[in-house]
Design an enzyme around this catalytic site. Structure first.
Site, PDB file in Angstrom:
ATOM      1  N   ALA A  63     -33.089 105.867 -18.732  1.00 52.48           N
ATOM      2  CA  ALA A  63     -32.661 105.534 -20.084  1.00 52.48           C
ATOM      3  C   ALA A  63     -33.898 105.063 -20.843  1.00 52.48           C
ATOM      4  CB  ALA A  63     -31.603 104.444 -20.037  1.00 52.48           C
ATOM      5  N   GLY A 108     -31.491 106.118 -15.178  1.00 47.09           N
ATOM      6  CA  GLY A 108     -30.500 107.027 -15.751  1.00 47.09           C
ATOM      7  C   GLY A 108     -30.732 108.476 -15.344  1.00 47.09           C
ATOM      8  N   GLU A 111     -29.125 108.784 -12.051  1.00 55.01           N
ATOM      9  CA  GLU A 111     -27.680 108.688 -12.306  1.00 55.01           C
ATOM     10  C   GLU A 111     -27.132 109.988 -12.897  1.00 55.01           C
ATOM     11  OE1 GLU A 111     -28.419 105.055 -14.513  1.00 55.01           O
ATOM     12  OE2 GLU A 111     -27.000 104.000 -13.241  1.00 55.01           O
ATOM     13  N   GLU A 131     -34.027  99.604 -12.088  1.00 51.41           N
ATOM     14  CA  GLU A 131     -33.501  98.716 -13.138  1.00 51.41           C
ATOM     15  C   GLU A 131     -33.674  97.225 -12.858  1.00 51.41           C
ATOM     16  OE1 GLU A 131     -31.931 101.420 -12.047  1.00 51.41           O
ATOM     17  OE2 GLU A 131     -30.999 102.507 -13.700  1.00 51.41           O
TER      18      GLU A 131
HETATM   19  N1  DAK Z   1     -38.111 105.056 -21.472  1.00 54.82           N
HETATM   20  C1  DAK Z   1     -38.935 105.274 -22.536  1.00 54.82           C
HETATM   21  N2  DAK Z   1     -40.130 105.877 -22.454  1.00 54.82           N
HETATM   22  C2  DAK Z   1     -40.527 106.292 -21.246  1.00 54.82           C
HETATM   23  C3  DAK Z   1     -39.718 106.119 -20.076  1.00 54.82           C
HETATM   24  C4  DAK Z   1     -38.453 105.476 -20.231  1.00 54.82           C
HETATM   25  N3  DAK Z   1     -37.606 105.308 -19.229  1.00 54.82           N
HETATM   26  N4  DAK Z   1     -40.385 106.632 -19.031  1.00 54.82           N
HETATM   27  C5  DAK Z   1     -41.550 107.112 -19.515  1.00 54.82           C
HETATM   28  N5  DAK Z   1     -41.644 106.921 -20.846  1.00 54.82           N
HETATM   29  C6  DAK Z   1     -42.736 107.292 -21.736  1.00 54.82           C
HETATM   30  C7  DAK Z   1     -43.919 106.353 -21.558  1.00 54.82           C
HETATM   31  O1  DAK Z   1     -43.730 105.171 -22.314  1.00 54.82           O
HETATM   32  C8  DAK Z   1     -45.051 107.210 -22.087  1.00 54.82           C
HETATM   33  O2  DAK Z   1     -45.002 107.202 -23.488  1.00 54.82           O
HETATM   34  P1  DAK Z   1     -46.379 107.088 -24.379  1.00 54.82           P
HETATM   35  O3  DAK Z   1     -47.026 105.824 -23.932  1.00 54.82           O
HETATM   36  O4  DAK Z   1     -47.160 108.320 -23.996  1.00 54.82           O
HETATM   37  O5  DAK Z   1     -45.897 107.083 -25.790  1.00 54.82           O
HETATM   38  C9  DAK Z   1     -44.662 108.610 -21.642  1.00 54.82           C
HETATM   39  O6  DAK Z   1     -43.249 108.559 -21.378  1.00 54.82           O
HETATM   40  C10 DAK Z   1     -45.348 109.035 -20.349  1.00 54.82           C
HETATM   41  O7  DAK Z   1     -45.137 108.034 -19.376  1.00 54.82           O
HETATM   42  P2  DAK Z   1     -46.325 107.359 -18.530  1.00 54.82           P
HETATM   43  O8  DAK Z   1     -47.587 107.351 -19.307  1.00 54.82           O
HETATM   44  O9  DAK Z   1     -45.811 106.043 -18.031  1.00 54.82           O
HETATM   45  O10 DAK Z   1     -46.470 108.403 -17.324  1.00 54.82           O
HETATM   46  P3  DAK Z   1     -46.969 108.115 -15.844  1.00 54.82           P
HETATM   47  O11 DAK Z   1     -47.115 109.444 -15.200  1.00 54.82           O
HETATM   48  O12 DAK Z   1     -48.135 107.189 -15.837  1.00 54.82           O
HETATM   49  O13 DAK Z   1     -45.750 107.353 -15.135  1.00 54.82           O
HETATM   50  C11 DAK Z   1     -43.428 106.988 -14.594  1.00 54.82           C
HETATM   51  C12 DAK Z   1     -44.537 108.023 -14.946  1.00 54.82           C
HETATM   52  C13 DAK Z   1     -42.091 107.733 -14.563  1.00 54.82           C
HETATM   53  C14 DAK Z   1     -43.710 106.395 -13.205  1.00 54.82           C
HETATM   54  C15 DAK Z   1     -43.442 105.859 -15.647  1.00 54.82           C
HETATM   55  O14 DAK Z   1     -43.377 106.467 -16.951  1.00 54.82           O
HETATM   56  C16 DAK Z   1     -42.279 104.931 -15.514  1.00 54.82           C
HETATM   57  O15 DAK Z   1     -42.253 104.044 -14.636  1.00 54.82           O
HETATM   58  N6  DAK Z   1     -41.294 105.065 -16.416  1.00 54.82           N
HETATM   59  C17 DAK Z   1     -40.150 104.191 -16.461  1.00 54.82           C
HETATM   60  C18 DAK Z   1     -39.206 104.549 -15.350  1.00 54.82           C
HETATM   61  C19 DAK Z   1     -38.024 103.623 -15.300  1.00 54.82           C
HETATM   62  O16 DAK Z   1     -38.168 102.402 -15.157  1.00 54.82           O
HETATM   63  N7  DAK Z   1     -36.835 104.205 -15.462  1.00 54.82           N
HETATM   64  C20 DAK Z   1     -35.618 103.462 -15.469  1.00 54.82           C
HETATM   65  C21 DAK Z   1     -35.279 103.127 -16.880  1.00 54.82           C
HETATM   66  S1  DAK Z   1     -33.970 101.986 -16.933  1.00 54.82           S
HETATM   67  C22 DAK Z   1     -27.245 100.252 -19.032  1.00 54.82           C
HETATM   68  C23 DAK Z   1     -27.388 101.544 -19.413  1.00 54.82           C
HETATM   69  C24 DAK Z   1     -28.312 102.328 -18.810  1.00 54.82           C
HETATM   70  C25 DAK Z   1     -29.134 101.832 -17.827  1.00 54.82           C
HETATM   71  C26 DAK Z   1     -29.010 100.518 -17.471  1.00 54.82           C
HETATM   72  C27 DAK Z   1     -28.062  99.714 -18.055  1.00 54.82           C
HETATM   73  N8  DAK Z   1     -26.304  99.430 -19.688  1.00 54.82           N
HETATM   74  C28 DAK Z   1     -26.209  99.497 -21.110  1.00 54.82           C
HETATM   75  C29 DAK Z   1     -25.624  98.430 -18.953  1.00 54.82           C
HETATM   76  C30 DAK Z   1     -30.176 102.650 -17.281  1.00 54.82           C
HETATM   77  C31 DAK Z   1     -31.403 102.110 -17.177  1.00 54.82           C
HETATM   78  C32 DAK Z   1     -32.571 102.895 -16.900  1.00 54.82           C
HETATM   79  O17 DAK Z   1     -32.553 104.074 -16.687  1.00 54.82           O
END
Ligand code: DAK
Length: 258
Positions: A63, A108, A111, A131
């Site tokens: 997400a 997400g 998921e 998360e």
């Molecule tokens: N959200 C927004 N932007 C993201 C992103 C994300 N999840 N993942 C990557 N990006 C963006 C980065 O910010 C970057 O943008 P710029 O800086 O270039 O503008 C671009 O994508 C490229 O990412 P990286 O530069 O970080 O690329 P790397 O190869 O170095 O790293 C990575 C790749 C996948 C390891 C890293 O990007 C990363 O850790 N991303 C976050 C992964 C993550 O934590 N995903 C889980 C998100 S939380 C709920 C509803 C939904 C959910 C929870 C609760 N409720 C309302 C109760 C769900 C939650 C989630 O999914």
């Protein structure tokens, strides 16, 4: 819709989440576009759907953290409902959905893949639920679907510790069915979709319904679900043709979805 591409080729369709600059992260606009694309599928002709991500790095990296960071409690609840409704729609879609996981499937993204019937992965795919490291629980069904797909202890480890797993481990755990090179992933997903599309659509649909419903029922109810879905096939022309062809030792005519 700029955030998704949808292509139909015969009886199969590919829905590509297209926000590669943000690794296909799901903001509310992307979720709405996926929702609309799913609603627009011509279920009279499409018999299997493939879901994948644009670009070389990610299926969906989760997400959108930027959008979520600003949410109020009310907005977070609405965002969670939007995601849950779209994912449930995919899970309950009348046709099988294959996730072709071509890179990161985090939060997400994992998921979303788990809402699909079948997951195939490229060898660079990474699965995880990070998360708790962001101060939240998985919010699009991750606390529920992961432990139904892999051993409960492993699901809890992934969610509590935020440990990611690579494609091979995901295969060992049964989270994905098969791992391919990046180049071979989509062609193989299409091959599988075509095999599904060649079978009787009503029988496939009833099988999906029986399995998805029965898994949450006690066995005495679940077998009744199966009985009803089995019975439903006997109102179809495809059942008549499928069995007739077998008995006449010939290949069945293409199924009609009737
Ligand atoms: N959200 C927004 N932007 C993201 C992103 C994300 N999840 N993942 C990557 N990006 C963006 C980065 O910010 C970057 O943008 P710029 O800086 O270039 O503008 C671009 O994508 C490229 O990412 P990286 O530069 O970080 O690329 P790397 O190869 O170095 O790293 C990575 C790749 C996948 C390891 C890293 O990007 C990363 O850790 N991303 C976050 C992964 C993550 O934590 N995903 C889980 C998100 S939380 C709920 C509803 C939904 C959910 C929870 C609760 N409720 C309302 C109760 C769900 C939650 C989630 O999914």
């Amino acid at each position: 819709m700029s955030n998704v591409n949808y292509e139909q080729d015969g009886n199969i369709a590919v829905l590509t989440i297209n926000r590669p600059k943000a690794l296909n992260a799901l903001n509310s606009e992307v979720l709405s576009d996926i929702n609309q694309a799913i609603d627009d599928i011509d279920l009279d002709t499409v018999r299997a759907l493939i879901l994948t991500g644009a670009g070389e790095k990610a299926f969906v990296a989760g997400a959108d953290i930027g959008e979520m960071s600003e949410l109020t409690k009310q907005e977070a609840t609405e965002f969670s409902k939007l995601g849950n409704d779209v994912f449930r729609k995919i899970e309950q879609l009348d046709i099988p959905v294959i996730a072709a996981v071509n890179g990161f499937a985090l939060g997400g993204g994992n998921e979303l893949a788990m809402s699909c019937d079948i997951r195939l992965a490229s060898d660079n795919a990474v699965f995880g639920q990070p998360e708790t490291g962001l101060g939240i629980t998985p919010g699009f069904g991750g606390t529920q679907r992961l432990m139904r797909l892999i051993p409960v202890g492993k699901a809890k480890e992934m969610i509590y510790a935020g440990n990611n797993i690579k494609a091979d481990e995901a295969k060992d755990l049964g989270l994905v069915n098969e791992v391919y090179t990046v180049e071979e992933l989509l062609p193989n997903a299409k091959k599988l979709a075509e095999r599904i599309a060649n079978n009787a659509p009503i029988a496939v649909r009833m099988s999906k319904h029986a399995m998805n419903t029965g898994i949450d029922e006690v066995m005495d109810e679940a077998i009744v679900t199966e009985e009803n879905d089995f019975g439903n096939c006997f109102e179809s022309e495809d059942q008549v043709e499928g069995m007739k062809a077998f008995l006449e030792k010939r290949k069945h005519e293409p199924f009609k979805n009737k």
